[in-house]
Design a protein around this motif. Structure first.
Motif, PDB file in Angstrom:
ATOM      1  N   ASP A 112       0.812  -1.217   0.000  1.00  0.00           N
ATOM      2  CA  ASP A 112       0.000   0.000   0.000  1.00  0.00           C
ATOM      3  C   ASP A 112       0.849   1.272   0.000  1.00  0.00           C
ATOM      4  N   TYR A 113       1.878   1.312   0.827  1.00  0.00           N
ATOM      5  CA  TYR A 113       2.691   2.511   0.982  1.00  0.00           C
ATOM      6  C   TYR A 113       4.174   2.179   0.959  1.00  0.00           C
ATOM      7  N   LEU A 114       4.943   3.103   0.420  1.00  0.00           N
ATOM      8  CA  LEU A 114       6.394   3.058   0.518  1.00  0.00           C
ATOM      9  C   LEU A 114       6.804   4.154   1.485  1.00  0.00           C
ATOM     10  N   ILE A 115       7.712   3.847   2.391  1.00  0.00           N
ATOM     11  CA  ILE A 115       8.185   4.824   3.363  1.00  0.00           C
ATOM     12  C   ILE A 115       9.480   5.429   2.822  1.00  0.00           C
ATOM     13  N   ILE A 116       9.492   6.755   2.747  1.00  0.00           N
ATOM     14  CA  ILE A 116      10.616   7.497   2.187  1.00  0.00           C
ATOM     15  C   ILE A 116      11.318   8.241   3.313  1.00  0.00           C
ATOM     16  N   LEU A 117      12.642   8.207   3.290  1.00  0.00           N
ATOM     17  CA  LEU A 117      13.434   8.937   4.268  1.00  0.00           C
ATOM     18  C   LEU A 117      14.128  10.090   3.570  1.00  0.00           C
ATOM     19  N   ASP A 118      13.847  11.305   4.052  1.00  0.00           N
ATOM     20  CA  ASP A 118      14.567  12.490   3.592  1.00  0.00           C
ATOM     21  C   ASP A 118      15.792  12.602   4.488  1.00  0.00           C
ATOM     22  N   GLU A 119      16.948  12.147   3.995  1.00  0.00           N
ATOM     23  CA  GLU A 119      18.151  12.081   4.820  1.00  0.00           C
ATOM     24  C   GLU A 119      18.645  13.453   5.255  1.00  0.00           C
ATOM     25  N   GLU A 120      18.409  14.459   4.431  1.00  0.00           N
ATOM     26  CA  GLU A 120      18.885  15.795   4.745  1.00  0.00           C
ATOM     27  C   GLU A 120      18.184  16.362   5.976  1.00  0.00           C
ATOM     28  N   ASN A 121      16.855  16.222   6.040  1.00  0.00           N
ATOM     29  CA  ASN A 121      16.075  16.773   7.147  1.00  0.00           C
ATOM     30  C   ASN A 121      15.643  15.723   8.158  1.00  0.00           C
ATOM     31  N   GLU A 122      15.966  14.446   7.915  1.00  0.00           N
ATOM     32  CA  GLU A 122      15.595  13.325   8.771  1.00  0.00           C
ATOM     33  C   GLU A 122      14.082  13.265   9.011  1.00  0.00           C
ATOM     34  N   ILE A 123      13.317  13.377   7.911  1.00  0.00           N
ATOM     35  CA  ILE A 123      11.859  13.324   7.955  1.00  0.00           C
ATOM     36  C   ILE A 123      11.406  12.093   7.187  1.00  0.00           C
ATOM     37  N   GLU A 124      10.397  11.410   7.722  1.00  0.00           N
ATOM     38  CA  GLU A 124       9.832  10.242   7.054  1.00  0.00           C
ATOM     39  C   GLU A 124       8.527  10.620   6.364  1.00  0.00           C
ATOM     40  N   TYR A 125       8.368  10.141   5.131  1.00  0.00           N
ATOM     41  CA  TYR A 125       7.155  10.370   4.357  1.00  0.00           C
ATOM     42  C   TYR A 125       6.555   9.031   3.961  1.00  0.00           C
ATOM     43  N   ALA A 126       5.253   9.027   3.739  1.00  0.00           N
ATOM     44  CA  ALA A 126       4.565   7.841   3.229  1.00  0.00           C
ATOM     45  C   ALA A 126       4.067   8.161   1.821  1.00  0.00           C
ATOM     46  N   LEU A 127       4.372   7.269   0.893  1.00  0.00           N
ATOM     47  CA  LEU A 127       3.968   7.430  -0.500  1.00  0.00           C
ATOM     48  C   LEU A 127       3.037   6.288  -0.862  1.00  0.00           C
ATOM     49  N   SER A 128       1.801   6.624  -1.217  1.00  0.00           N
ATOM     50  CA  SER A 128       0.858   5.604  -1.664  1.00  0.00           C
ATOM     51  C   SER A 128       1.325   5.063  -3.013  1.00  0.00           C
ATOM     52  N   THR A 129       1.200   3.776  -3.199  1.00  0.00           N
ATOM     53  CA  THR A 129       1.626   3.181  -4.467  1.00  0.00           C
ATOM     54  C   THR A 129       0.758   3.648  -5.631  1.00  0.00           C
ATOM     55  N   LYS A 130      -0.409   4.188  -5.338  1.00  0.00           N
ATOM     56  CA  LYS A 130      -1.280   4.719  -6.387  1.00  0.00           C
ATOM     57  C   LYS A 130      -0.717   5.994  -7.011  1.00  0.00           C
ATOM     58  N   ASN A 131       0.190   6.669  -6.288  1.00  0.00           N
ATOM     59  CA  ASN A 131       0.747   7.939  -6.758  1.00  0.00           C
ATOM     60  C   ASN A 131       2.059   7.789  -7.510  1.00  0.00           C
ATOM     61  N   ILE A 132       2.494   6.572  -7.771  1.00  0.00           N
ATOM     62  CA  ILE A 132       3.736   6.353  -8.508  1.00  0.00           C
ATOM     63  C   ILE A 132       3.445   6.427 -10.003  1.00  0.00           C
ATOM     64  N   LEU A 133       4.159   7.296 -10.693  1.00  0.00           N
ATOM     65  CA  LEU A 133       3.993   7.416 -12.136  1.00  0.00           C
ATOM     66  C   LEU A 133       4.784   6.348 -12.885  1.00  0.00           C
ATOM     67  N   HIS A 134       6.040   6.154 -12.462  1.00  0.00           N
ATOM     68  CA  HIS A 134       6.913   5.217 -13.165  1.00  0.00           C
ATOM     69  C   HIS A 134       7.953   4.665 -12.201  1.00  0.00           C
ATOM     70  N   SER A 135       8.276   3.410 -12.381  1.00  0.00           N
ATOM     71  CA  SER A 135       9.326   2.769 -11.602  1.00  0.00           C
ATOM     72  C   SER A 135      10.350   2.192 -12.563  1.00  0.00           C
ATOM     73  N   SER A 136      11.582   2.637 -12.447  1.00  0.00           N
ATOM     74  CA  SER A 136      12.635   2.131 -13.317  1.00  0.00           C
ATOM     75  C   SER A 136      13.711   1.461 -12.474  1.00  0.00           C
ATOM     76  N   HIS A 137      14.769   1.031 -13.122  1.00  0.00           N
ATOM     77  CA  HIS A 137      15.874   0.404 -12.396  1.00  0.00           C
ATOM     78  C   HIS A 137      16.637   1.421 -11.558  1.00  0.00           C
ATOM     79  N   ASP A 138      16.526   2.700 -11.918  1.00  0.00           N
ATOM     80  CA  ASP A 138      17.305   3.733 -11.253  1.00  0.00           C
ATOM     81  C   ASP A 138      16.543   4.514 -10.192  1.00  0.00           C
ATOM     82  N   ALA A 139      15.232   4.732 -10.396  1.00  0.00           N
ATOM     83  CA  ALA A 139      14.486   5.594  -9.478  1.00  0.00           C
ATOM     84  C   ALA A 139      12.991   5.345  -9.584  1.00  0.00           C
ATOM     85  N   ILE A 140      12.269   5.891  -8.602  1.00  0.00           N
ATOM     86  CA  ILE A 140      10.806   5.914  -8.592  1.00  0.00           C
ATOM     87  C   ILE A 140      10.398   7.345  -8.931  1.00  0.00           C
TER      88      ILE A 140
END
Length: 77
Positions: free
Chosen positions: A37-65
């Protein structure tokens, strides 16, 4: 199908804002449907955690989301 181990540590790129939001470091599954359902993202610069719904992903490649913009993510509680 993509393995979860392949998703971990991928950067998440905001297409419209032209910036790296953070890296994926965890995932949340729905117990009932057994789907991702969700991917948890870590913003290393500010040490903040975000939740990304898989419905909001436009494209997934070998290099990035790729997501549309930063409004696709929400702060993790």
């Amino acid at each position: 199908m993509i393995k979860l181990s392949a998703l971990i540590s991928k950067p998440v790129i905001s297409l419209y804002d032209c910036e790296c939001v953070g890296i994926i470091y965890n995932a949340l599954f729905n117990k009932e449907t057994k789907h991702l359902d969700y991917l948890i993202i870590l913003d290393e610069e500010n040490e903040i955690e975000y939740a990304l719904s898989t419905k909001n992903i436009l494209h997934s490649s070998h290099d990035a989301i790729i997501i549309k913009n930063n409004t696709s993510i929400e702060l993790k509680n």
